[in-house]
Design an enzyme around this catalytic site. Structure first.
Site, mmCIF file in Angstrom:
data_model
loop_
_atom_site.group_PDB
_atom_site.id
_atom_site.type_symbol
_atom_site.label_atom_id
_atom_site.label_comp_id
_atom_site.label_asym_id
_atom_site.label_seq_id
_atom_site.Cartn_x
_atom_site.Cartn_y
_atom_site.Cartn_z
ATOM 1 N N LYS A 194 0.859 -1.190 0.000
ATOM 2 C CA LYS A 194 0.000 0.000 0.000
ATOM 3 C C LYS A 194 0.886 1.227 0.000
ATOM 4 O O LYS A 194 1.599 1.504 0.959
ATOM 5 C CB LYS A 194 -0.902 -0.020 1.228
ATOM 6 C CG LYS A 194 -1.805 1.193 1.315
ATOM 7 C CD LYS A 194 -2.848 1.041 2.398
ATOM 8 C CE LYS A 194 -3.680 2.288 2.519
ATOM 9 N NZ LYS A 194 -4.692 2.175 3.562
ATOM 10 N N LYS A 247 -2.118 -1.742 -3.899
ATOM 11 C CA LYS A 247 -2.990 -0.567 -3.869
ATOM 12 C C LYS A 247 -2.172 0.706 -3.936
ATOM 13 O O LYS A 247 -1.191 0.790 -3.203
ATOM 14 C CB LYS A 247 -3.795 -0.609 -2.570
ATOM 15 C CG LYS A 247 -4.626 0.593 -2.290
ATOM 16 C CD LYS A 247 -5.301 0.465 -0.955
ATOM 17 C CE LYS A 247 -6.006 1.756 -0.676
ATOM 18 N NZ LYS A 247 -6.318 1.933 0.700
#
Ligand code: PBG
Length: 322
Positions: A194, A247
């Site tokens: 992330k 992500k």
């Protein structure tokens, strides 16, 4: 002209293009993110995310009917509590907002798959994803709270726990906590990779989780790197992750591709709020064809190697892919 190879032959008609197609989106690929708020009768559009709503539990239950009818296999729930505090207590209350939603929703829709995002930023008054000590985000203090929250989400019925906080060691701690409470059957979908990204802006408006000071760069990843992403995935797998995630998605297709090639685990991509609203906003202005651009972007995510696509476009995609 005599040409031995004519690639255009495979493009002559829609029929042959379909036959030769390498990647096809399928509604089974999708997870639909949904935001739950306190109260009742609330179904309010999030200004920075056209078409995406804040739902109170009663309205969420109604909307889940549409999700199920659309053939979307599952959702990921985010909670926006009325009260926030320093330590994010709302994340682990048995009557916390997502816990309440899960209890009702699981009863009504036993066939839908319910993931619960696990993070403190929606629940802390300062908007950071961890506990603050001496003006820093304290990794290990945060782990205790995350473990408690994971168990409480599992108790409420979450099928999949999805930690998005980026603290070191959280997958292992969560796995242990779940197993110690006999939740050995609940999966962990780890936001393994992330990045600290500007593409989360609209989500933070929606969740009221913009950090009150500083930024998330001491825990979310620096976007200049690729090797670090592979290390993060390795760690999460070693700690017990069942599904790994990258992500955002669109600016990180190289990472997705490398992860898909390297790891034999289900790979999810989070097509985040900023990626969604760029297409929506351009379409609203008449500058881009929404359906065309969205399907192209979603297909690219799958082509790069994602097997699971978490996207605000899931409901639209269900219509488009019919
Ligand atoms: C919580 C969380 C965020 C997103 C998913 N989980 C926000 C953030 O890290 O700031 C972003 C999702 C999106 O932008 O659609 N930590």
């Amino acid at each position: 002209m005599e040409l031995a190879k004519r690639p255009r032959r495979l493009r002559t008609s829609e029929g042959i293009r379909k036959l030769a197609r390498e990647t096809s989106l399928n509604i089974d690929d999708f997870i639909y993110p949904m935001f739950v708020v306190e109260g009742s009768g609330i179904e309010k559009e999030i200004p920075s995310m056209p078409g995406i709503m804040h739902y109170s539990v009663d309205r969420l239950l109604r909307e889940l009917e549409n999700v199920q009818k659309a053939g979307i296999p599952g959702v990921i729930l985010f909670g926006i509590p009325d009260e926030k505090d320093e330590t994010g207590t709302g994340a682990f209350l048995s009557d916390g907002i997502v816990q309440k939603a899960l209890r009702e929703a699981k009863k009504r829709y036993p066939e839908l798959l319910f993931s619960a995002d696990l993070c403190l930023c929606e629940y802390t008054s300062h908007g950071h994803c961890g506990i603050i000590k001496d003006e820093k985000i304290d990794n290990d203090l945060t782990l205790d709270i995350l473990a408690r929250a994971a168990v409480s989400l599992a108790e409420a019925g979450a099928d999949i726990i999805a930690p998005s906080d980026m603290m070191d060691g959280r997958v292992g701690v969560i796995r242990k906590a779940l197993d110690s409470q006999a939740f050995t059957d609940r999966a962990i979908m780890a936001y393994s990779v992330k990045y600290a990204s500007s593409f989360y802006g609209p989500f933070r408006d929606a969740a009221g989780s913009t950090p009150a000071f500083g930024d998330r760069k001491t825990y979310q990843m620096d976007y200049h790197g690729r090797k670090e992403a592979m290390r993060e995935i390795e760690l999460d797998i070693a700690e017990g992750a069942d599904i790994i995630m990258v992500k955002p998605a669109l600016a990180y297709l190289d990472i997705l591709h490398q992860a898909a090639t390297r790891f034999d685990y289900p790979l999810a991509a989070y097509n985040v709020s900023g990626e969604y609203c760029m297409i929506k906003a351009a379409a609203q202005k008449g500058w881009i064809d929404e359906r065309g651009a969205a399907l192209e972007a979603l297909t690219a995510i799958k082509r790069a190697g994602a097997q699971i696509i978490i996207s605000y476009f899931a409901k639209d995609a269900a219509l488009w892919l019919k």
